[in-house]
Structures are given as structure tokens and as C-alpha cells.
Design a protein around this motif. Structure first.
Motif, mmCIF file in Angstrom:
data_model
loop_
_atom_site.group_PDB
_atom_site.id
_atom_site.type_symbol
_atom_site.label_atom_id
_atom_site.label_comp_id
_atom_site.label_asym_id
_atom_site.label_seq_id
_atom_site.Cartn_x
_atom_site.Cartn_y
_atom_site.Cartn_z
ATOM 1 N N GLN A 167 -6.517 1.902 10.160
ATOM 2 C CA GLN A 167 -6.725 3.342 10.197
ATOM 3 C C GLN A 167 -7.407 3.815 11.490
ATOM 4 O OE1 GLN A 167 -9.120 5.213 7.138
ATOM 5 N NE2 GLN A 167 -7.652 6.877 6.943
ATOM 6 N N ASP A 168 -8.314 3.014 12.001
ATOM 7 C CA ASP A 168 -9.018 3.446 13.198
ATOM 8 C C ASP A 168 -8.348 2.987 14.482
ATOM 9 O OD1 ASP A 168 -10.940 4.853 11.846
ATOM 10 O OD2 ASP A 168 -12.239 3.090 11.582
ATOM 11 N N TYR A 170 -4.375 2.543 15.384
ATOM 12 C CA TYR A 170 -2.956 2.387 15.081
ATOM 13 C C TYR A 170 -2.056 2.956 16.177
ATOM 14 C CZ TYR A 170 -3.122 7.346 13.791
ATOM 15 O OH TYR A 170 -3.267 8.700 13.832
ATOM 16 N N LYS A 171 -2.609 3.873 16.980
ATOM 17 C CA LYS A 171 -1.763 4.628 17.903
ATOM 18 C C LYS A 171 -1.016 3.760 18.910
ATOM 19 C CE LYS A 171 -2.303 8.477 19.929
ATOM 20 N NZ LYS A 171 -2.901 9.327 20.942
ATOM 21 N N ASP A 191 -7.280 -0.729 -0.565
ATOM 22 C CA ASP A 191 -7.507 0.676 -0.876
ATOM 23 C C ASP A 191 -6.177 1.411 -0.826
ATOM 24 O OD1 ASP A 191 -8.003 3.479 -0.592
ATOM 25 O OD2 ASP A 191 -10.084 3.003 -0.104
ATOM 26 N N ASN A 193 -5.479 4.508 -1.246
ATOM 27 C CA ASN A 193 -5.481 5.766 -0.510
ATOM 28 C C ASN A 193 -5.348 5.535 0.985
ATOM 29 O OD1 ASN A 193 -5.749 7.932 -2.469
ATOM 30 N ND2 ASN A 193 -7.645 6.882 -3.027
ATOM 31 N N LYS A 196 -1.861 4.572 1.900
ATOM 32 C CA LYS A 196 -0.980 5.743 1.983
ATOM 33 C C LYS A 196 -1.251 6.548 3.238
ATOM 34 C CE LYS A 196 0.023 8.651 -1.299
ATOM 35 N NZ LYS A 196 0.015 9.468 -2.531
ATOM 36 N N GLN A 197 -2.535 6.787 3.492
ATOM 37 C CA GLN A 197 -2.905 7.605 4.643
ATOM 38 C C GLN A 197 -2.399 6.987 5.938
ATOM 39 O OE1 GLN A 197 -7.160 8.107 4.285
ATOM 40 N NE2 GLN A 197 -6.968 9.224 2.354
ATOM 41 N N ILE A 200 1.216 7.538 6.366
ATOM 42 C CA ILE A 200 1.486 8.920 6.790
ATOM 43 C C ILE A 200 1.179 9.079 8.276
ATOM 44 C CG2 ILE A 200 0.810 11.335 6.503
ATOM 45 C CD1 ILE A 200 0.186 10.589 3.508
ATOM 46 N N LEU A 201 0.048 8.544 8.698
ATOM 47 C CA LEU A 201 -0.343 8.670 10.103
ATOM 48 C C LEU A 201 0.701 8.007 11.002
ATOM 49 C CD1 LEU A 201 -4.166 7.880 9.805
ATOM 50 C CD2 LEU A 201 -3.145 10.101 10.287
ATOM 51 N N ASP A 204 3.849 10.009 10.992
ATOM 52 C CA ASP A 204 3.620 11.230 11.775
ATOM 53 C C ASP A 204 3.907 11.009 13.257
ATOM 54 O OD1 ASP A 204 2.974 12.836 9.711
ATOM 55 O OD2 ASP A 204 0.827 12.981 10.126
ATOM 56 N N ASP A 243 6.941 8.338 -4.807
ATOM 57 C CA ASP A 243 6.081 8.590 -3.654
ATOM 58 C C ASP A 243 6.522 7.714 -2.475
ATOM 59 O OD1 ASP A 243 4.130 8.991 -1.794
ATOM 60 O OD2 ASP A 243 2.455 8.763 -3.196
ATOM 61 N N LYS B 453 -4.247 13.242 10.739
ATOM 62 C CA LYS B 453 -4.564 13.687 9.387
ATOM 63 C C LYS B 453 -5.795 12.992 8.816
ATOM 64 C CE LYS B 453 0.061 15.227 8.244
ATOM 65 N NZ LYS B 453 1.400 14.687 8.009
ATOM 66 N N LYS B 456 -9.250 11.910 13.095
ATOM 67 C CA LYS B 456 -9.628 11.271 14.359
ATOM 68 C C LYS B 456 -9.007 12.062 15.517
ATOM 69 C CE LYS B 456 -11.892 7.544 13.011
ATOM 70 N NZ LYS B 456 -12.588 8.292 11.972
ATOM 71 N N MET B 593 -11.518 10.061 -3.189
ATOM 72 C CA MET B 593 -11.024 9.200 -2.113
ATOM 73 C C MET B 593 -9.644 9.679 -1.641
ATOM 74 S SD MET B 593 -13.470 7.141 -1.648
ATOM 75 C CE MET B 593 -12.849 5.842 -0.582
ATOM 76 N N ALA B 594 -8.817 10.097 -2.600
ATOM 77 C CA ALA B 594 -7.469 10.543 -2.239
ATOM 78 C C ALA B 594 -7.521 11.851 -1.458
ATOM 79 C CB ALA B 594 -6.615 10.701 -3.500
ATOM 80 N N PHE B 597 -8.403 13.228 3.366
ATOM 81 C CA PHE B 597 -7.278 13.204 4.279
ATOM 82 C C PHE B 597 -6.870 14.665 4.441
ATOM 83 C CE2 PHE B 597 -2.868 11.434 5.328
ATOM 84 C CZ PHE B 597 -3.309 10.609 6.348
ATOM 85 N N THR B 601 -4.059 12.840 0.611
ATOM 86 C CA THR B 601 -3.258 11.631 0.674
ATOM 87 C C THR B 601 -1.935 11.822 -0.062
ATOM 88 O OG1 THR B 601 -5.292 10.368 0.698
ATOM 89 C CG2 THR B 601 -3.282 9.158 0.256
ATOM 90 N N LEU B 603 0.714 14.009 -0.423
ATOM 91 C CA LEU B 603 1.259 15.192 0.256
ATOM 92 C C LEU B 603 2.030 16.102 -0.686
ATOM 93 C CD1 LEU B 603 2.454 13.506 3.568
ATOM 94 C CD2 LEU B 603 0.415 14.884 3.240
ATOM 95 N N LYS B 604 2.474 15.547 -1.808
ATOM 96 C CA LYS B 604 3.233 16.354 -2.774
ATOM 97 C C LYS B 604 2.396 17.483 -3.358
ATOM 98 C CE LYS B 604 4.977 13.249 -5.652
ATOM 99 N NZ LYS B 604 4.748 11.884 -5.196
#
Lengths: 313, 611
Positions: A167-168, A170-171, A191, A193, A196-197, A200-201, A204, A243, B453, B456, B593-594, B597, B601, B603-604
Motif C-alpha cells: 500500500q505504501d 506500489y507506484k 487484511d 480491506n 481491496k484498496q 483499486i489503487l 486506478d 466484487d 484513494k 497518499k 476499516m473498510a 479509503f 473500500t 466502491l459499490k
């Protein structure tokens, strides 16, 4: 009247990730490995298709491993000191379909090899073996950003699986993977969440979700296996419910976790092997798609287990 | 009517007052602070003053001594307010005027203020009409209105006989609604009935807002807000409760809030030429911990399982007993709370928003340090509290400030060159960023691709610098937002969103079933609902369902001070609200936690949000 079993129908499915590019696609691999695509929970064949079997990748390092227990290095003999020979042994002797090479030698504390040296090594490795490759960084964010970008370029067109994006950080890796046509490992700390995040990142930035493999971070038997199991199960349930952001296949680093267990280092000679086997089989049941393992004997047993799972009944 | 001059020493302040005014009242009008713990009942003995006549000096209780001649009064140090209070002085910042125009102003309830003044011309007693002075007073009052139960303090009775005769039977009586009875709070000589004021307060964990209200005309004369200086002892209610347990802690917390309020009352009354003696009551809404600290009640048990407060329904007391400087016999009433973590501010918000009488399912979201959410309609009310932290009140952030002059409240960012166009409150030179400014800023930064998102900073631009707190983005001059600020805001919005989401889920409903969303909070004049949805603070529902109602707690306090019917309604609301404890709900942490973001997290849940 016979009881009728309730069957679940799912709206979603796991995305299919292809690793390795054959000659026809501009690569040099002899075969491709496809993972994912499940339309049901693990091995409920009656409820949905499971088009691809879980696959095992043998783990090798670019340097002689320092902290592997002796039992896990034994099968490779002296080859373990020569990464190219080691790789060839995995493919020729132990019939690996997939290799996972960890560039540990790039780590500042383990030799600090330059990005260029590692890129040369990847090129040589691609010449030496023709199975698809997973390329894993050394774990030092800054160094991995340098090394993996150059290695991705060196392996351009081979559709490797490269990791790990976190997460910190990835770019840089996403940009490299995107530019050179590879897949990415998205690692999250047990985790759902964050998993998933991170997906998405990454998407994106323009990398399709179909090129992401999730490393959910696992624990070996007795070392948090059940946490990993439940996170994988939850993610899979979400994926099957539609999802897409969490519908990536899983890669599980079984070998490194199993051989860290105290029980793998003591006791009878095959205790470590069995530790690896049990951890792998449990996580296959949780939905693991790629299992990165170390001991050829463990691989043999787990492969047999996978075959049995797929025998039509 | 006779008037006399009273000079207070050593300040040498002189004030002219009507005969029979007490020395304590005279001191308050003169701005001299005299301690009076009992609120003028004459029992505490804290208000001893020396009355000088020639060379002789006599000690008197200021609250029991009517003025009968010109006087020189020395106020000894021991009769002044606590030393400790003075020690804290340098902590206080001046309060500022705020625009409360967005706040709800309709007064749906019948005008019948907490304390009302009546000018009476009593018929003089004679041999045929020889009932007592007090009964005469009652009789005259009951001709005006029916007051079933009336009571009068001994202090008033002691002074009554002389006062009535000295003022030629023309007096102004202040009647206060004290719990279920009506009390003669004050009897003053002459006619002061035209001057009757009250203070409505919203005592927030981070911000205190006060409003001076003309109780006769129902007009708001002025509104001010100030940071709650208790923040020096901890930014959230839990750390304050812990601090209250330390030696002298409760006292310090109590003094901090009282001083802030006194300061605000002083400023408002001075600016609007209101004599403090004519401020006859005050009404406070605040979370349960704030109410405990206001009245100096030990809040310890709020924090300990099973989280029980000392009192939710607080009786009407004298403002002086709490240390607030208004008329010494003036009343202080608190809006009843629901539980340890859903307080009178929520009750007050539910009242002023009208949530309790909605036909359709509605939700009230109060975006504060202790974010309260109330879901329901005319049939049921359920509420929970989410500890969001003070970020949306502009506290605890690098360049955060309250929604006051010079605060950036709107931001536009050009996605091409990342040029920022800020808009400030009052079009003043930007000095900081307020809550609504931060909401705007995050939404714009997401759209311009400055942050990802997860919050950062990913853009590479001359406006992006590296600081000790991670990367920062320059808005204008020295005003920046850094990654730590964004993380802080992300947590705050996650706490509020997930609390609402879990409350709806707990009732077995879908978010879409909520037809009206009332948004409350101290956001000054604006809150861009669209942007608040984009960052995931508010649920993604059709925009016309949203209504921004400003400081709903303050609006409710004002309604209650102006109408006993509103008070009764608030009591009923507080009894009706079912409290839902988030901390024991295993699903809350997951939801929270979800929500960490932008926007979420999952998005739906935010189908209309696209970056």
C-alpha cells in the motif's frame, strides 16, 4: 423422497491471470500457466466451474540461501550455490511448471547487488529455463523500486508475475509492470480491506484487475494459518458475490512460512516437509491459486493432493 | 425611584443602581467578580464584602445586602473567584463572531421562555385586603397566568416586605421554570420587564458556541464561538475523563469551560449593551461528559463499563452554582442526554431538526469531535456516537482553524497545472483551513490526482514538498496539507460514515431507505454535500435528500430557552432515543476499516463517485 442438496449460485467469478508468454505471443516460454477463473468456492464442482488447477511454483534465490534449514536445501545439493543450476534442476529434475525467483542478493544486508547485475541474472535465467517466472524483490522498498523496474524491462514480453506492491509503495512497480507487459503481486498484511484498496489503487493507475494476483500474507500451520484462511475465504466470498476489486487469484508463500516454523527445523527429517504439505493443502482449500514451495518432496505430495481433488466423482 | 452609587474597591468602579438592588447584583453590573457558590441563597458565605462608612467597616454578605444609600464596598481577595481560574487565564483565546444564519431559526414552539419577567403594580394592602405580601404577589401573578405550584426562596421573602414598600408596590418579578414548579427567581424594584435575556450554549468537546437571545422578542442578538480550552487537557472526552481523575483535574476542566463561557457572555453583553443582571437564564446543550464537567460532577463512570453517567436529566440549578456570571439568581438548565456517549446535544439536534416528527425514515449526522448519529422518524429513534476526533472542526491539523474570518472554506484545483484557487470566509487573507475547506480540498486533490484513494500524495509538482509529516501540498503561502492531516481526516470521516452505516444495518435497513439526511456541524456558512460524498463522509444518496442545518444543538438550545413546550418535547425525545453502543458491536471495526479509503473500500456503496 430423496433429500435435495441446496446449491449456491454465484454472480461473480475470480479473474483469470496468465503467466508466461509463448513464442507466438512474443515471449520465449514453452508453456503458459493460467490461474483463477473459479465460479464457486474451492472444489464445490457441482456449484460452478473451476477451470484451472492450483499450481505450485518452486522457490529459488539469486544467492545461496542463508537461513533455509538444512533439510530444505538437501535435495538441491551443491546446485543451491549456483542459481542458474538450481533453476535448471527445479525444472529438469523436479518438473516445476513455474519458478519463483527471489532477488534476495539485492538487499543492502545480503550483498547489495545492483539493479544491472540482477537484470543480467534475469536475462540469463530466462535463457536457461523456459518455464514462466515469478520475480520477487528483496523486501527493501527503495532497493526493490530500482531493481524490479530494471528487471521488468529485462524480461519484457515474457509476461512474468512480479512483486510485491504494497500500500505504501506500489507506484513504481505498477508503472514498470504496465510498461513491460507483466502481472503484479499485490501484498496486503492479512487484511481484506487493504487487499481491496491496493487492487483499486493499482487499477486506478491503468493496470487491469486481470493482471493482479493477491498475496494475502499467510502463516504456517500453528503460526496463524487460520487467520490467512479466513481472510482468503472472506475475499473469495466477496469476489463470488460480484466484487471485482477483490476477485484476483491468490499467491501463497508456503515454503518461506512453513520452514520458519520451529517444528520444521527439529524432530524427524520429514517433519519440515509435512509442515509444508499441511500448510499448502489447507490454503488450497481456502482458495490458494499459486503455492510457492521449497521442498521437492512436499511439492510431489501436494501435487498428488491436487490431482485427487480434480478426479471427477 | 431612588438610585444610589456603589463604588467597588480596590478597582474603584462605580455603578448606579436602584434602591434595594443587592450588592452582588451591583457588582455583576459593574463587572466585578464576586464568588457566590450558592447563587444568592445566602448560605455559602463566599460573597463577604466590607462595607465602608466613614472609618468603620462592616462585613456583609453581598447577596443579602440591599443598597439603601451610596456605598463604598471593598471586595477582599478571598471573596473573588478562585486563584486557579486566574492561573488558567492565559489559555483563553478570544471568541469570534460566527455566522449562524444557516442554523435553524424557526421557532415552532409557543413562546414561553425559561425565565420570564412580569411587571406588577400591586394593590396596596389595607384593612379589607390584608393578605400577606407574598400571597399578594402570587395573587397578582395568577391573574396573569395560571401557575399551579409556585415557590420562592427565603432570600427573596426576607427582602420582600421592604422592597415592595420602597418601590411603591411596583416591582418586576422574574419567574423561572424550575423543574416542575414555577419559582420567583427575583423581585426587582421598578419595571425592568423589557429587558430579559438568555444565553443558549452548545458546549462541544472542541468548540463552544454561545448565543445571546432576547427572551421577550425571541431575537438572536449575537452568536460567538470559541475553542473549548479544555482541549489543553486532552482532545477527546475519554482523555478529559482521565484527566478529571487527577488531583485538581476536575476543577481545572470545570474552570476552563466556565471561563470560556463567562468570557463569551461578557463579550456578547458588552457588545449589545445588555446588563448582566438582565441575563436571567441560560440553556446548555452538550455531550454527557461536557455536562458533567460544566457542573463539576465527576465523570469517571462514563468511561467504565457499563458506561453509566451520574445524570442524564439534570435539574435546573442556579447559574452561579456552576460559576457562570449572569444574574446571581439566574437559572441554568441543561438539555437532557440519552446515555454516556449520546448527550443533550443530540437531543437538541433531534429537536431542532424535527427528526422526531418526520414521517419518513431520516438520519441526523452531527459532524463533531464526538460525532453523533440519530436514525429514526416519528415512530422510533436510535442513536450512536462515533469518536471522530476534532479534525472537521479544524483542530489537530497542521493549518486547521475554526470556521471564522480568513478560513479557507472552498477550494478549486485545476487538474492540469494543479493551480489552487481558495476562497475564504469574509474574503479575507487566508490564515488557515476550516472543516468545509478540508472536505473540499480532499475531494479536489483526489480529482486532480494529487492524492491516491488511500490518501497518499502521489503527484510530482513544485507544490508538493517533503516535510517531517510526510509529503505536503502547498495551497497558498505557508498554508499546507500534509499526509498526516489527510490520514487524520480519513479516520474522522471513516468513523462518522461507518457509524451511520452500522446504525442503518443494525435496524435491518438499507442506506437507500433513508429519505432525509440532516447534516449538522460547525461548518460556518457552507458545506458542499457533493464533496462530502466524494470523500466518503456522507452516504451516496440522491442529493436532494440532504439538508445542511448548521449547529443544530445550539438551535435546539435556543428553542428550549424560548419555550417550555420545547423543553417538554426534548425530555420526551431523550427518553425515546434508544442508545446503540458501537464499541461492543463486532461489526463496527470491520466497517470502520473498510471506510478508511476515499471514498470507500467498497466502491459499490458510492456508485456516483468517479475520479
Amino acid at each position: 423422497m430423496a433429500a435435495e442438496l441446496m446449491r449456491e449460485t454465484w454472480s461473480g467469478e475470480v479473474s483469470v491471470v496468465t503467466i508466461g508468454a509463448a513464442k507466438s505471443e512474443g515471449g520465449t516460454r514453452s508453456a503458459m500457466v493460467k490461474i483463477g477463473g473459479q465460479k464457486t468456492l474451492p472444489f464445490l464442482f457441482a456449484e460452478g466451474a473451476i477451470p484451472h488447477k492450483p499450481v505450485i511454483a518452486l522457490e529459488i534465490w539469486d544467492i545461496a540461501p542463508l537461513d533455509w534449514p538444512e533439510e530444505s536445501t538437501k535435495p538441491y545439493g551443491q546446485s543451491i550455490k549456483d542459481p542458474l543450476a538450481w533453476a535448471q534442476m527445479c525444472v529438469k529434475e523436479f518438473k516445476a511448471q513455474l519458478l519463483c525467483v527471489r532477488l534476495q542478493g539485492a538487499h543492502p544486508d545480503f550483498g547489495n547487488k545492483s539493479a544491472q547485475q540482477e537484470a543480467e541474472f534475469i536475462k540469463a535465467l530466462l535463457k536457461k529455463v523456459d518455464v514462466p517466472l515469478i520475480i520477487k524483490g528483496c523486501g527493501d522498498d527503495e532497493k526493490d523500486n530500482q531493481v524490479l523496474a530494471v528487471c521488468a524491462e529485462a524480461a519484457k514480453g515474457e509476461r512474468c508475475l512480479i512483486g510485491s506492491a504494497v500500500q505504501d509503495n506500489y507506484k513504481t512497480l505498477v508503472a514498470a509492470v504496465l510498461a513491460d507487459g507483466h502481472n503484479i503481486i499485490a501484498e496486503s498484511p492479512i487484511d481484506i480491506n487493504i487487499a481491496k484498496q491496493l487492487n483499486i489503487l493499482i487499477s486506478d493507475m491503468g493496470l487491469p484487475l486481470e493482471r493482479i494476483v493477491i498475496d494475502p500474507t499467510i502463516g504456517a500451520l500453528g503460526y496463524g494459518l487460520e487467520y490467512a484462511y479466513s481472510i482468503m475465504e472472506r475475499a473469495r466470498l466477496a469476489a463470488l458475490s460480484g466484487d471485482k476489486t477483490v476477485a484476483s487469484p491468490f499467491i501463497c508463500f508456503i515454503g518461506q512460512e512453513a520452514w520458519r516454523a520451529k517444528e520444521a527445523k527439529v524432530g524427524s527429517a520429514d517433519q519440515g516437509i509435512m509442515w509444508e504439505v499441511v500448510t499448502a493443502c489447507a490454503l488450497i482449500q481456502a482458495g490458494g491459486d499459486i503455492l510457492v514451495m521449497r521442498h521437492p518432496k512436499a511439492v510431489e505430495k501436494v501435487n498428488k493432493y491436487i490431482e485427487e481433488l480434480f478426479i471427477p466423482r | 425611584m431612588d438610585k444610589f452609587k456603589v463604588t467597588f474597591l480596590p478597582e474603584n468602579k462605580t455603578i448606579e443602581v436602584a434602591k434595594d438592588t443587592t450588592i452582588l447584583s451591583a457588582a455583576i453590573s459593574a463587572g466585578v467578580s464576586i464568588n457566590s457558590a450558592c447563587g444568592g441563597d445566602g448560605v455559602c458565605g463566599k460573597c463577604k464584602v466590607k462595607i465602608k462608612s466613614g472609618k468603620a467597616e462592616q462585613i456583609h454578605l453581598a447577596c443579602q445586602s440591599p443598597v439603601h444609600s451610596d456605598l463604598e464596598v471593598e471586595v477582599p481577595p478571598e471573596s473573588r473567584l478562585d486563584e486557579k481560574v486566574i492561573e488558567l487565564k492565559d489559555l483563553y483565546s478570544a471568541s469570534e463572531d460566527i455566522d449562524a444564519s444557516k442554523a435553524l431559526k424557526d421557532q415552532a414552539f409557543k413562546h414561553s421562555p425559561l425565565s420570564a419577567k412580569f411587571f406588577l403594580k400591586l394593590p396596596k394592602p389595607n384593612l379589607d385586603d390584608s393578605i400577606s405580601d407574598l400571597e399578594r404577589l402570587y395573587r397578582e401573578l395568577r391573574k396573569l397566568q395560571s401557575f399551579p405550584v409556585m415557590q420562592t426562596g427565603l432570600t427573596n421573602i426576607r427582602q420582600l416586605g421592604e422592597l415592595l414598600r420602597d418601590s411603591d408596590w411596583q416591582v418586576t418579578v422574574t419567574l423561572g421554570k424550575r423543574n416542575d414548579t414555577v419559582e420567583i427567581v427575583l423581585v426587582e424594584p421598578g419595571d425592568t420587564s423589557g429587558k430579559n435575556y438568555g444565553m443558549a450554549f452548545d458546549i462541544g468537546t472542541t468548540t463552544i458556541s454561545g448565543q445571546l437571545v432576547d427572551l421577550n422578542t425571541m431575537q438572536v442578538l449575537g452568536t460567538k464561538a470559541s475553542y473549548n480550552k479544555q482541549a489543553s487537557f486532552g482532545s477527546d472526552v475519554i482523555s478529559r475523563i482521565i484527566y478529571a481523575h487527577e488531583e485538581g483535574g476536575l476543577e481545572k476542566l470545570h474552570s476552563a469551560v466556565i471561563e470560556t463561557m463567562n468570557h463569551m457572555i461578557h463579550e456578547l453583553t458588552t457588545e449589545h449593551n445588555v446588563d448582566l443582571n438582565d441575563v436571567t437564564c441560560m440553556l446548555c446543550a452538550g455531550n454527557t461528559t461536557m455536562m458533567h464537567l460544566l457542573l463539576s460532577v465527576d465523570p469517571t463512570y462514563i468511561r467504565k463499563e457499563p458506561y453509566v453517567p451520574t445524570a442524564n436529566f439534570l435539574p435546573v440549578v442556579r447559574a452561579k452554582e456552576a460559576g457562570v456570571n449572569i444574574n446571581p439568581r439566574g437559572l441554568l438548565s441543561c438539555v437532557p442526554g440519552v446515555s454516556s456517549y449520546v448527550g443533550g446535544d443530540t437531543t437538541s439536534g433531534v429537536l431542532s431538526s424535527g427528526l422526531y416528527k418526520e414521517e419518513e425514515l431520516s438520519i441526523l449526522i452531527d459532524i463533531g469531535t464526538n460525532g453523533e448519529i440519530c436514525l429514526g422518524n416519528k415512530d422510533f429513534l436510535v442513536a450512536c456516537a462515533a469518536s471522530a476526533g476534532p479534525a472537521f472542526e479544524g483542530s489537530g491539523l497542521t493549518c486547521g482553524m475554526r470556521a471564522s474570518r480568513g478560513a479557507i472554506q472552498e477550494v478549486k484545483i485545476n487538474p492540469k497545472d494543479l493551480k489552487v484557487t481558495p476562497e475564504t470566509i469574509g474574503n479575507a487573507k487566508p490564515v488557515g483551513i476550516c472543516g468545509s475547506g478540508y472536505i473540499d480540498l480532499i475531494a479536489e486533490m483526489l480529482k486532480a490526482g494529487i492524492i491516491d484513494k488511500a490518501g497518499k500524495i502521489i503527484a510530482e509538482n513544485e507544490r508538493v514538498r517533503v516535510s517531517d509529516m510526510g509529503k505536503e501540498f502547498v495551497i497558498v503561502d505557508d498554508i499546507v496539507i500534509n499526509e498526516a492531516d489527510i490520514e487524520n481526516l480519513k479516520r474522522a470521516k471513516a468513523a462518522i460514515y461507518s457509524a451511520g452505516a452500522i446504525l442503518v444495518k443494525h435496524m435491518g435497513l438499507e442506506m437507500d431507505a433513508v429519505k432525509k439526511i440532516f447534516i449538522a456541524g460547525g461548518f460556518g456558512t457552507s458545506l458542499d454535500v457533493e464533496k462530502a460524498i466524494e470523500i466518503g463522509l456522507l452516504p451516496d444518496l440522491p442529493r436532494k435528500r440532504f439538508k445542511f442545518i448548521g449547529n443544530s444543538s445550539l438551535a435546539g438550545a435556543r428553542q428550549i430557552i424560548l419555550s417550555v413546550d420545547a423543553q417538554k418535547c426534548a425530555d420526551e425525545i431523550a427518553r425515546k432515543i434508544t442508545y446503540f453502543e458501537l464499541s461492543v458491536d463486532p461489526g463496527y471495526m470491520d466497517q470502520y476499516m473498510a471506510a478508511l479509503f476515499f471514498p470507500h473500500t467498497d466502491l459499490k456503496r458510492f456508485p456516483t463517485v468517479k475520479f
